[in-house]
Design a protein around this motif. Structure first.
Motif, mmCIF file in Angstrom:
data_model
loop_
_atom_site.group_PDB
_atom_site.id
_atom_site.type_symbol
_atom_site.label_atom_id
_atom_site.label_comp_id
_atom_site.label_asym_id
_atom_site.label_seq_id
_atom_site.Cartn_x
_atom_site.Cartn_y
_atom_site.Cartn_z
ATOM 1 N N PRO A 136 0.808 -1.228 0.000
ATOM 2 C CA PRO A 136 0.000 0.000 0.000
ATOM 3 C C PRO A 136 0.840 1.278 0.000
ATOM 4 C CG PRO A 136 -0.861 -1.588 1.578
ATOM 5 C CD PRO A 136 0.462 -2.119 1.105
ATOM 6 N N HIS A 137 1.893 1.330 0.824
ATOM 7 C CA HIS A 137 2.699 2.550 0.897
ATOM 8 C C HIS A 137 3.416 2.808 -0.420
ATOM 9 C CE1 HIS A 137 3.038 2.434 5.596
ATOM 10 N NE2 HIS A 137 1.832 2.719 5.167
ATOM 11 N N LYS A 138 4.071 1.766 -0.952
ATOM 12 C CA LYS A 138 4.857 1.936 -2.165
ATOM 13 C C LYS A 138 3.983 2.280 -3.356
ATOM 14 C CE LYS A 138 8.309 -0.374 -5.055
ATOM 15 N NZ LYS A 138 9.107 -1.625 -5.252
ATOM 16 N N SER A 139 2.845 1.627 -3.461
ATOM 17 C CA SER A 139 1.957 1.896 -4.593
ATOM 18 C C SER A 139 1.396 3.306 -4.558
ATOM 19 C CB SER A 139 0.807 0.878 -4.598
ATOM 20 O OG SER A 139 0.023 0.982 -3.419
ATOM 21 N N ALA A 140 1.353 3.904 -3.380
ATOM 22 C CA ALA A 140 0.867 5.284 -3.254
ATOM 23 C C ALA A 140 2.017 6.289 -3.315
ATOM 24 C CB ALA A 140 0.104 5.449 -1.938
ATOM 25 N N GLY A 141 3.258 5.824 -3.499
ATOM 26 C CA GLY A 141 4.395 6.720 -3.601
ATOM 27 C C GLY A 141 4.999 7.104 -2.267
ATOM 28 N N PHE A 142 4.858 6.241 -1.252
ATOM 29 C CA PHE A 142 5.405 6.516 0.076
ATOM 30 C C PHE A 142 6.386 5.417 0.468
ATOM 31 C CE2 PHE A 142 1.467 8.817 -0.065
ATOM 32 C CZ PHE A 142 1.659 9.953 0.704
ATOM 33 N N ASN A 143 7.320 5.770 1.360
ATOM 34 C CA ASN A 143 8.167 4.777 2.004
ATOM 35 C C ASN A 143 7.488 4.266 3.266
ATOM 36 O OD1 ASN A 143 10.475 4.991 0.235
ATOM 37 N ND2 ASN A 143 10.905 6.959 1.211
ATOM 38 N N THR A 144 7.900 3.080 3.723
ATOM 39 C CA THR A 144 7.454 2.566 5.015
ATOM 40 C C THR A 144 8.573 2.798 6.020
ATOM 41 O OG1 THR A 144 6.125 0.847 3.940
ATOM 42 C CG2 THR A 144 6.638 0.548 6.269
ATOM 43 N N GLY A 145 8.360 3.729 6.932
ATOM 44 C CA GLY A 145 9.407 4.116 7.861
ATOM 45 C C GLY A 145 10.415 5.045 7.208
ATOM 46 N N VAL A 146 11.410 5.447 7.970
ATOM 47 C CA VAL A 146 12.446 6.352 7.473
ATOM 48 C C VAL A 146 13.504 5.529 6.737
ATOM 49 C CG1 VAL A 146 14.285 7.937 8.171
ATOM 50 C CG2 VAL A 146 12.047 8.056 9.276
ATOM 51 N N PRO A 147 13.845 5.884 5.498
ATOM 52 C CA PRO A 147 14.865 5.131 4.752
ATOM 53 C C PRO A 147 16.210 5.139 5.470
ATOM 54 C CG PRO A 147 13.651 6.617 3.304
ATOM 55 C CD PRO A 147 13.244 6.954 4.700
ATOM 56 N N ALA A 148 17.043 4.132 5.176
ATOM 57 C CA ALA A 148 18.326 3.967 5.862
ATOM 58 C C ALA A 148 19.244 5.182 5.717
ATOM 59 C CB ALA A 148 19.017 2.703 5.362
ATOM 60 N N PRO A 149 19.456 5.741 4.506
ATOM 61 C CA PRO A 149 20.339 6.913 4.411
ATOM 62 C C PRO A 149 19.811 8.112 5.192
ATOM 63 C CG PRO A 149 19.998 5.918 2.248
ATOM 64 C CD PRO A 149 19.016 5.281 3.175
ATOM 65 N N THR A 150 18.500 8.304 5.150
ATOM 66 C CA THR A 150 17.899 9.408 5.901
ATOM 67 C C THR A 150 18.042 9.183 7.397
ATOM 68 O OG1 THR A 150 16.293 9.689 4.114
ATOM 69 C CG2 THR A 150 15.808 10.782 6.198
ATOM 70 N N GLY A 151 17.834 7.931 7.838
ATOM 71 C CA GLY A 151 18.000 7.616 9.250
ATOM 72 C C GLY A 151 19.411 7.887 9.738
ATOM 73 N N SER A 190 6.342 1.724 10.936
ATOM 74 C CA SER A 190 5.523 1.521 9.731
ATOM 75 C C SER A 190 4.851 2.801 9.274
ATOM 76 C CB SER A 190 4.457 0.443 10.004
ATOM 77 O OG SER A 190 5.064 -0.805 10.284
ATOM 78 N N ILE A 191 5.320 3.938 9.767
ATOM 79 C CA ILE A 191 4.684 5.188 9.361
ATOM 80 C C ILE A 191 5.029 5.498 7.904
ATOM 81 C CG2 ILE A 191 4.715 6.116 11.714
ATOM 82 C CD1 ILE A 191 7.063 7.867 10.909
ATOM 83 N N PRO A 192 4.072 6.008 7.141
ATOM 84 C CA PRO A 192 4.360 6.372 5.748
ATOM 85 C C PRO A 192 5.163 7.666 5.689
ATOM 86 C CG PRO A 192 2.094 6.918 6.301
ATOM 87 C CD PRO A 192 2.663 6.232 7.509
ATOM 88 N N PHE A 241 2.761 15.578 8.040
ATOM 89 C CA PHE A 241 2.093 15.826 6.758
ATOM 90 C C PHE A 241 2.093 14.577 5.884
ATOM 91 C CE2 PHE A 241 3.543 19.971 8.215
ATOM 92 C CZ PHE A 241 2.394 20.738 8.055
ATOM 93 N N SER A 242 3.173 13.789 5.946
ATOM 94 C CA SER A 242 3.201 12.550 5.166
ATOM 95 C C SER A 242 2.175 11.556 5.700
ATOM 96 C CB SER A 242 4.608 11.937 5.189
ATOM 97 O OG SER A 242 4.950 11.486 6.487
ATOM 98 N N ILE A 243 2.029 11.491 7.019
ATOM 99 C CA ILE A 243 1.030 10.597 7.619
ATOM 100 C C ILE A 243 -0.379 11.027 7.214
ATOM 101 C CG2 ILE A 243 0.053 9.795 9.799
ATOM 102 C CD1 ILE A 243 2.871 10.139 11.020
ATOM 103 N N ALA A 244 -0.629 12.342 7.275
ATOM 104 C CA ALA A 244 -1.948 12.859 6.895
ATOM 105 C C ALA A 244 -2.208 12.657 5.406
ATOM 106 C CB ALA A 244 -2.041 14.340 7.254
ATOM 107 N N SER A 245 -1.172 12.849 4.582
ATOM 108 C CA SER A 245 -1.332 12.683 3.141
ATOM 109 C C SER A 245 -1.658 11.237 2.788
ATOM 110 C CB SER A 245 -0.052 13.134 2.430
ATOM 111 O OG SER A 245 -0.171 12.976 1.034
ATOM 112 N N TYR A 246 -0.956 10.301 3.420
ATOM 113 C CA TYR A 246 -1.251 8.894 3.144
ATOM 114 C C TYR A 246 -2.637 8.527 3.658
ATOM 115 C CZ TYR A 246 -1.071 3.854 3.083
ATOM 116 O OH TYR A 246 -1.366 2.539 2.841
ATOM 117 N N GLY A 247 -3.048 9.128 4.766
ATOM 118 C CA GLY A 247 -4.393 8.880 5.275
ATOM 119 C C GLY A 247 -5.452 9.278 4.258
#
Length: 260
Positions: A136-151, A190-192, A241-247
């Motif tokens: 669901p996240h990927k198909s909507a253009g979102f990551n699941t959690g914070v990506p490794a480089p960003t983390g 698991s946050i988008p 905002f990403s959480i609200a947008s995915y919602g």
């Protein structure tokens, strides 16, 4: 390089350069991450961060170059995950331990391990779902959690502050430890979160966007720690905002399914 499409290699011929180039960039990112540890052992913290930042830049290029050259492969995807685990999980964990967490009376090493382990688990989760139809996240253009480089970039926020202000409080373990654990939770959560695929620019914004990228590069060269702090703060501010947008995307999908 998450695209598992195989490179077409004809029997009797060598491996084309276009298939080697993206993997070479991935290997270079891995080497930069390990080199960051080498400079951390010597206490050269600025060069240490430059190594991790360089690894992040290369990590952002390898997949795009692979797709541009039509050289994406399952081997490249696996190498990319292994490189990410070392450059953005193991290396930051060891660097932060050497810089601050080793002085904690207890659990300093556990906090470092938490960062490395959650990075590995996040990448394993990504690999396990790479061929799944229901993402669901990927198909909507979102990551699941914070990506490794960003983390990894977020985990170094106390070090940015220390280099910028020269205040030793930002190096104290009781400041660094809870921050590292917070970032570890963000990575395994698991946050988008917004991804590049979820960003859309209007045609009229292309030139200003290119100018903005150029100014950002200039800012990173001129005032790297302040710029990285600003980027980190902006990313964290965008999480609600990403959480609200995915919602909203999720509700629209549910409405279409109920209407169908």
């Amino acid at each position: 390089m998450s695209d598992p499409a195989a490179v077409d290699i004809k029997p009797g011929r060598g491996l084309p350069f276009r298939a080697v180039a993206p993997n070479a960039i991935t290997a270079a990112a891995l080497c930069l991450g390990l080199t960051g540890i080498r400079f951390a052992v010597d206490g050269n913290w600025e060069v240490t961060l430059y190594c991790i930042i360089g690894a992040g830049v290369l990590d952002g290029l390898d997949g795009r170059i692979a797709r541009l050259l039509r050289a994406a492969s399952r081997f490249g995807a696996e190498l990319d995950s292994l490189s990410d685990n070392i450059a953005f999980g193991v290396a930051p964990a060891l660097i932060l331990f050497l810089w601050s967490l080793q002085y904690a009376p207890k659990f300093g090493w556990i906090a470092s391990l938490a960062l490395a382990v959650t990075c590995a688990l996040r990448l394993a989760r990504f690999n396990a779902r790479i061929d799944a139809d229901d993402q669901p996240h990927k198909s909507a253009g979102f990551n699941t959690g914070v990506p490794a480089p960003t983390g990894a970039g977020l985990a170094f926020v106390p070090m940015y502050l220390w280099l910028l202000t020269e205040q030793d409080i930002f190096r104290d373990w009781f400041v660094v430890m809870p921050w590292v654990l917070f970032v570890a939770l963000l990575m395994i959560s698991s946050i988008p979160t917004f991804s590049w695929t979820s960003l859309r620019l209007r045609r009229s914004w292309r030139i200003p966007a290119l100018a903005g990228v150029g100014l950002l590069v200039g800012a990173l060269i001129t005032a790297p720690w302040l710029t990285l702090l600003a980027i980190s703060a902006l990313y964290l501010a965008l999480l609600p905002f990403s959480i609200a947008s995915y919602g909203r995307v999720k509700r629209r999908r549910a409405d279409r399914l109920s209407a169908g």
